[in-house]
Design an enzyme around this catalytic site. Structure first.
Site, PDB file in Angstrom:
ATOM      1  N   HIS A 141      24.417   2.360  30.342  1.00  0.00           N
ATOM      2  CA  HIS A 141      25.187   3.596  30.167  1.00  0.00           C
ATOM      3  C   HIS A 141      26.335   3.357  29.185  1.00  0.00           C
ATOM      4  CE1 HIS A 141      27.248   7.314  31.184  1.00  0.00           C
ATOM      5  NE2 HIS A 141      28.378   6.603  31.275  1.00  0.00           N
ATOM      6  N   GLY A 198      -2.767  17.118   3.885  1.00  0.00           N
ATOM      7  CA  GLY A 198      -3.615  16.057   4.412  1.00  0.00           C
ATOM      8  C   GLY A 198      -3.981  15.038   3.356  1.00  0.00           C
ATOM      9  N   GLU A 214       2.362  27.463   6.551  1.00  0.00           N
ATOM     10  CA  GLU A 214       1.383  26.727   7.373  1.00  0.00           C
ATOM     11  C   GLU A 214       0.270  27.677   7.816  1.00  0.00           C
ATOM     12  OE1 GLU A 214       0.560  23.538   8.681  1.00  0.00           O
ATOM     13  OE2 GLU A 214      -1.047  24.785   9.489  1.00  0.00           O
ATOM     14  N   GLY A 228       0.793  -1.235   0.000  1.00  0.00           N
ATOM     15  CA  GLY A 228       0.000   0.000   0.000  1.00  0.00           C
ATOM     16  C   GLY A 228       0.822   1.279   0.000  1.00  0.00           C
TER      17      GLY A 228
HETATM   18  P1  FAD Z   1      -2.888   2.065   2.372  1.00  0.00           P
HETATM   19  O1  FAD Z   1      -1.503   1.861   2.832  1.00  0.00           O
HETATM   20  O2  FAD Z   1      -3.211   3.305   1.629  1.00  0.00           O
HETATM   21  O3  FAD Z   1      -3.235   0.794   1.474  1.00  0.00           O
HETATM   22  C1  FAD Z   1      -4.454   0.646   0.801  1.00  0.00           C
HETATM   23  C2  FAD Z   1      -4.250  -0.198  -0.426  1.00  0.00           C
HETATM   24  O4  FAD Z   1      -5.512  -0.522  -0.973  1.00  0.00           O
HETATM   25  C3  FAD Z   1      -3.486   0.522  -1.541  1.00  0.00           C
HETATM   26  O5  FAD Z   1      -2.430  -0.272  -2.003  1.00  0.00           O
HETATM   27  C4  FAD Z   1      -4.537   0.745  -2.625  1.00  0.00           C
HETATM   28  O6  FAD Z   1      -3.979   0.734  -3.924  1.00  0.00           O
HETATM   29  C5  FAD Z   1      -5.463  -0.455  -2.390  1.00  0.00           C
HETATM   30  N1  FAD Z   1      -6.827  -0.254  -2.887  1.00  0.00           N
HETATM   31  C6  FAD Z   1      -7.607   0.860  -2.790  1.00  0.00           C
HETATM   32  N2  FAD Z   1      -8.834   0.621  -3.310  1.00  0.00           N
HETATM   33  C7  FAD Z   1      -8.831  -0.664  -3.741  1.00  0.00           C
HETATM   34  C8  FAD Z   1      -9.811  -1.497  -4.351  1.00  0.00           C
HETATM   35  N3  FAD Z   1     -11.062  -1.076  -4.577  1.00  0.00           N
HETATM   36  N4  FAD Z   1      -9.447  -2.765  -4.678  1.00  0.00           N
HETATM   37  C9  FAD Z   1      -8.201  -3.225  -4.445  1.00  0.00           C
HETATM   38  N5  FAD Z   1      -7.250  -2.491  -3.843  1.00  0.00           N
HETATM   39  C10 FAD Z   1      -7.552  -1.221  -3.486  1.00  0.00           C
HETATM   40  N6  FAD Z   1       2.607   6.164   8.729  1.00  0.00           N
HETATM   41  C11 FAD Z   1       3.385   5.714   9.745  1.00  0.00           C
HETATM   42  O7  FAD Z   1       2.896   4.995  10.610  1.00  0.00           O
HETATM   43  N7  FAD Z   1       4.721   6.044   9.814  1.00  0.00           N
HETATM   44  C12 FAD Z   1       5.315   6.833   8.892  1.00  0.00           C
HETATM   45  O8  FAD Z   1       6.510   7.098   8.984  1.00  0.00           O
HETATM   46  C13 FAD Z   1       4.522   7.318   7.815  1.00  0.00           C
HETATM   47  N8  FAD Z   1       5.075   8.095   6.854  1.00  0.00           N
HETATM   48  C14 FAD Z   1       4.321   8.504   5.787  1.00  0.00           C
HETATM   49  C15 FAD Z   1       4.921   9.279   4.808  1.00  0.00           C
HETATM   50  C16 FAD Z   1       4.187   9.701   3.712  1.00  0.00           C
HETATM   51  C17 FAD Z   1       4.847  10.543   2.652  1.00  0.00           C
HETATM   52  C18 FAD Z   1       2.813   9.310   3.593  1.00  0.00           C
HETATM   53  C19 FAD Z   1       2.007   9.737   2.408  1.00  0.00           C
HETATM   54  C20 FAD Z   1       2.200   8.540   4.581  1.00  0.00           C
HETATM   55  C21 FAD Z   1       2.947   8.135   5.685  1.00  0.00           C
HETATM   56  N9  FAD Z   1       2.379   7.361   6.711  1.00  0.00           N
HETATM   57  C22 FAD Z   1       3.153   6.945   7.763  1.00  0.00           C
HETATM   58  C23 FAD Z   1       0.951   6.981   6.686  1.00  0.00           C
HETATM   59  C24 FAD Z   1       0.766   5.531   6.229  1.00  0.00           C
HETATM   60  O9  FAD Z   1       1.368   5.362   4.962  1.00  0.00           O
HETATM   61  C25 FAD Z   1      -0.702   5.185   6.182  1.00  0.00           C
HETATM   62  O10 FAD Z   1      -1.316   5.519   7.410  1.00  0.00           O
HETATM   63  C26 FAD Z   1      -0.906   3.694   5.929  1.00  0.00           C
HETATM   64  O11 FAD Z   1      -0.311   3.310   4.711  1.00  0.00           O
HETATM   65  C27 FAD Z   1      -2.397   3.356   5.921  1.00  0.00           C
HETATM   66  O12 FAD Z   1      -2.562   1.994   5.707  1.00  0.00           O
HETATM   67  P2  FAD Z   1      -3.883   1.397   5.056  1.00  0.00           P
HETATM   68  O13 FAD Z   1      -3.680  -0.079   5.027  1.00  0.00           O
HETATM   69  O14 FAD Z   1      -5.075   1.947   5.733  1.00  0.00           O
HETATM   70  O15 FAD Z   1      -3.938   1.988   3.561  1.00  0.00           O
HETATM   71  P1  AMP Z   2      -1.490  17.057   8.384  1.00  0.00           P
HETATM   72  O1  AMP Z   2      -2.904  17.277   8.838  1.00  0.00           O
HETATM   73  O2  AMP Z   2      -0.550  16.581   9.457  1.00  0.00           O
HETATM   74  O3  AMP Z   2      -1.402  16.255   7.124  1.00  0.00           O
HETATM   75  O4  AMP Z   2      -0.932  18.503   7.993  1.00  0.00           O
HETATM   76  C1  AMP Z   2      -1.493  19.317   6.995  1.00  0.00           C
HETATM   77  C2  AMP Z   2      -1.236  20.758   7.371  1.00  0.00           C
HETATM   78  O5  AMP Z   2      -1.566  21.590   6.257  1.00  0.00           O
HETATM   79  C3  AMP Z   2      -2.088  21.257   8.541  1.00  0.00           C
HETATM   80  O6  AMP Z   2      -1.227  21.714   9.560  1.00  0.00           O
HETATM   81  C4  AMP Z   2      -2.941  22.370   7.934  1.00  0.00           C
HETATM   82  O7  AMP Z   2      -3.143  23.438   8.835  1.00  0.00           O
HETATM   83  C5  AMP Z   2      -2.101  22.823   6.726  1.00  0.00           C
HETATM   84  N1  AMP Z   2      -2.892  23.509   5.671  1.00  0.00           N
HETATM   85  C6  AMP Z   2      -4.094  23.136   5.153  1.00  0.00           C
HETATM   86  N2  AMP Z   2      -4.518  24.022   4.203  1.00  0.00           N
HETATM   87  C7  AMP Z   2      -3.558  24.994   4.099  1.00  0.00           C
HETATM   88  C8  AMP Z   2      -3.377  26.175   3.295  1.00  0.00           C
HETATM   89  N3  AMP Z   2      -4.284  26.583   2.387  1.00  0.00           N
HETATM   90  N4  AMP Z   2      -2.258  26.940   3.483  1.00  0.00           N
HETATM   91  C9  AMP Z   2      -1.315  26.549   4.393  1.00  0.00           C
HETATM   92  N5  AMP Z   2      -1.425  25.449   5.164  1.00  0.00           N
HETATM   93  C10 AMP Z   2      -2.516  24.661   5.036  1.00  0.00           C
END
Ligand code: FAD
Ligand code: AMP
Length: 471
Positions: free
Chosen positions: A445, A273, A202, A40
């Site tokens: 330590h 977000g 922000e 994912g």
């Molecule tokens: P996802 O990981 O989004 O997986 C859902 C899967 O379902 C996807 O592969 C998608 O393609 C598939 N899918 C969707 N619809 C369908 C369908 N109808 N049929 C078949 N397959 C489908 N979280 C942390 O805990 N630590 C971190 O350091 C962290 N860093 C992050 C950094 C970034 C840049 C981002 C974007 C996110 C980060 N996150 C982190 C958040 C984390 O990636 C998500 O919270 C997590 O992946 C959610 O897991 P999930 O299983 O709910 O969904």
């Molecule tokens: P997160 O909710 O951790 O993914 O962070 C998203 C951040 O984007 C939040 O802190 C929001 O306040 C900020 N944000 C959302 N809309 C705007 C915007 N139009 N300009 C600047 N910051 C924003």
């Protein structure tokens, strides 16, 4: 063709694949559908690639600063393409591992899109055609996708979300990040280390607004020292193409203290977000109770339809990989008639900046809001030997305990290895340990972990390596 399973999981991210493996281990016949890549968002476009880039860029910065330790590394440089290749190889290795684990545990991984046709029936659309799958229980774990701000200019070339940022073939000269949340500050850390001029805009009064305010204050100072410009209380209004082009090819207009201001950048990262992913999930005439795009669930992760469950990012709430996985484990256990083996209400929050930030349970502000009388023990990392050896940035460990019973209720830390050390507090809070219980364990330590002991000692009459508080 029609096949029957005990459980059909839609989505093989950290929520879905963990649930599928756990359910298979508990004896269920499981199918898991994935329409992109196993692992994912987390393995392919989130946690793992982001942490790989943080590792590589952090190493580059450390090498350039190695003189502090008497080491001279001349002509240190990087090849951005090779950093991307290392990031991709790391994701690929883990992705393949997940596919193998699903198979080895006896669950079936189907590469295709799952659509819920009706209660107990999922249509799988794969490259080979369509198939109807049946099961008493369905688990939705379809995750989320980046939110694109609905502002003029968001569609311009060079305006990216985290998904596209991972695909850039060069490190930008100038990067503007909209949003100072976790994703925003982590990418600011990566690119400032690689020499990019980074600006964060922000809307709220501080970055990392969802976490303890001490984190924001300290991180702002550290990022500023590394050349990152941070504008808070400023809402981005629009983006446009600069007349001159070049490294400042985009112009961002934002409003700060009712005044319109502009900043230019080569790329703009929208990090504001994520939205739940439900595209293609519901067949015609089928729906579940939703609120602002997220699927509503009860305390057992059951949706408005009996036998259909949802976990992870698609349910909104805390969008973290380990939260999704823990929810997946609990749903599988409950379907197999077992008690939950993990508490899903106690979620560590981690930010992989340098230094790292980690938090669990309640903080001082939340205790005040909830009317809980607490004591707070704080230890500054400047007095920790290991932190001095490795010349760490300013940092701290705070522990919150119930003022009457001494039960540990929360911890916030900003220091090296914080994201690993927070686990000690997870164990303590989940098992309702007191400050005294935690202090029974000696800490080695010299370690960063000694500072956990010192913060606890602050709650038990004063730590050895802090100046005594004035009476
Ligand atoms: P996802 O990981 O989004 O997986 C859902 C899967 O379902 C996807 O592969 C998608 O393609 C598939 N899918 C969707 N619809 C369908 C369908 N109808 N049929 C078949 N397959 C489908 N979280 C942390 O805990 N630590 C971190 O350091 C962290 N860093 C992050 C950094 C970034 C840049 C981002 C974007 C996110 C980060 N996150 C982190 C958040 C984390 O990636 C998500 O919270 C997590 O992946 C959610 O897991 P999930 O299983 O709910 O969904
Ligand atoms: P997160 O909710 O951790 O993914 O962070 C998203 C951040 O984007 C939040 O802190 C929001 O306040 C900020 N944000 C959302 N809309 C705007 C915007 N139009 N300009 C600047 N910051 C924003």
């Amino acid at each position: 063709m029609e096949r029957e399973f005990d459980l059909i999981v839609i989505g093989a991210g950290p929520g879905g694949y963990v649930a599928a493996i756990k359910a298979a281990k508990l004896g269920m016949r499981v199918a898991v559908l994935e329409n992109r890549e196993p692992g994912g968002t987390c393995l392919n476009r989130g946690c793992i690639p982001a942490k790989a880039m943080l590792h590589a860029s952090g190493l580059y910065r450390e090498m350039k600063e190695a003189e502090r330790f008497g080491i001279f590394a001349e002509n240190v440089s990087f090849d951005y393409g090779k950093i991307l290749a290392y990031k991709e190889a790391t994701s690929a290795q883990l992705r393949e591992g997940v596919a193998q684990l699903i198979k080895a545990n006896g669950a079936e991984l189907i590469y295709g899109t799952g659509t819920i046709v009706s209660k107990g029936v999922v249509k799988a659309v794969t490259k080979d055609g369509e198939e109807l799958l049946k099961a008493k229980n369905i688990l939705i774990a379809t995750g989320s996708r980046p939110l694109r701000l609905p502002i003029p200019g968001i569609e311009l070339p060079g305006v990216v979300t985290s998904d596209e940022l991972f695909q850039l073939t060069e490190a930008p000269e100038r990067l503007l990040i909209i949003g100072g949340g976790v994703i925003g500050v982590e990418f600011a850390t990566v690119f400032s280390a690689l020499g990019t001029k980074v600006t964060i805009v922000e809307a709220l009064p501080r970055i990392l607004a969802n976490l303890d305010k001490d984190f924001a204050q300290n991180l702002k100072l550290i990022l500023k020292k590394r050349g990152v410009e941070i504008v808070t209380g400023a809402r981005v209004k629009s983006l446009s193409a600069a007349e001159t082009g070049g490294a400042g090819g985009l112009v961002c207009t934002f409003e700060e203290k009712e005044e319109e201001k502009q900043v230019s950048a080569q790329y703009v990262l929208s990090a504001v977000g994520r939205v739940p992913e439900t595209a293609g999930l519901f067949g015609e005439g089928f729906s579940l109770s939703m609120e602002r795009g997220r699927i509503l669930v009860d305390e057992n992760y059951q949706t408005s339809e009996e036998g259909i469950y949802a976990i992870g990012d698609v349910t909104g709430g805390i969008q973290l990989a380990h939260a999704a996985s823990a929810q997946g484990v609990v749903v599988a256990e409950s379907l197999a008639g077992h008690m939950p083996s993990v508490r899903t209400d106690l979620v560590p929050s981690c930010v992989y900046t340098e230094p790292e930030i980690a938090s669990i349970g309640i903080n001082e502000g939340e205790a005040k809001e909830q009317g809980i009388e607490v004591s707070c023990g704080k230890f500054m990392m400047g007095a920790n030997g290991k932190s001095l050896i490795s010349k760490e940035e300013r940092g701290f460990i705070k522990v919150i305990a119930d003022a009457k019973t001494g039960r540990v209720l929360g911890a916030q830390m900003m220091c090296a290895r914080a994201t690993d050390m927070i686990g000690e507090f997870g164990t303590a809070i989940a098992n309702e340990l007191t400050v005294g219980d935690m202090l029974l364990a000696m800490r080695a330590h010299p370690t960063y972990n000694e500072a956990v002991g010192e913060a606890l000692e602050e709650l038990a009459g004063g730590s050895i390596h802090s100046m005594p508080r004035k009476k």
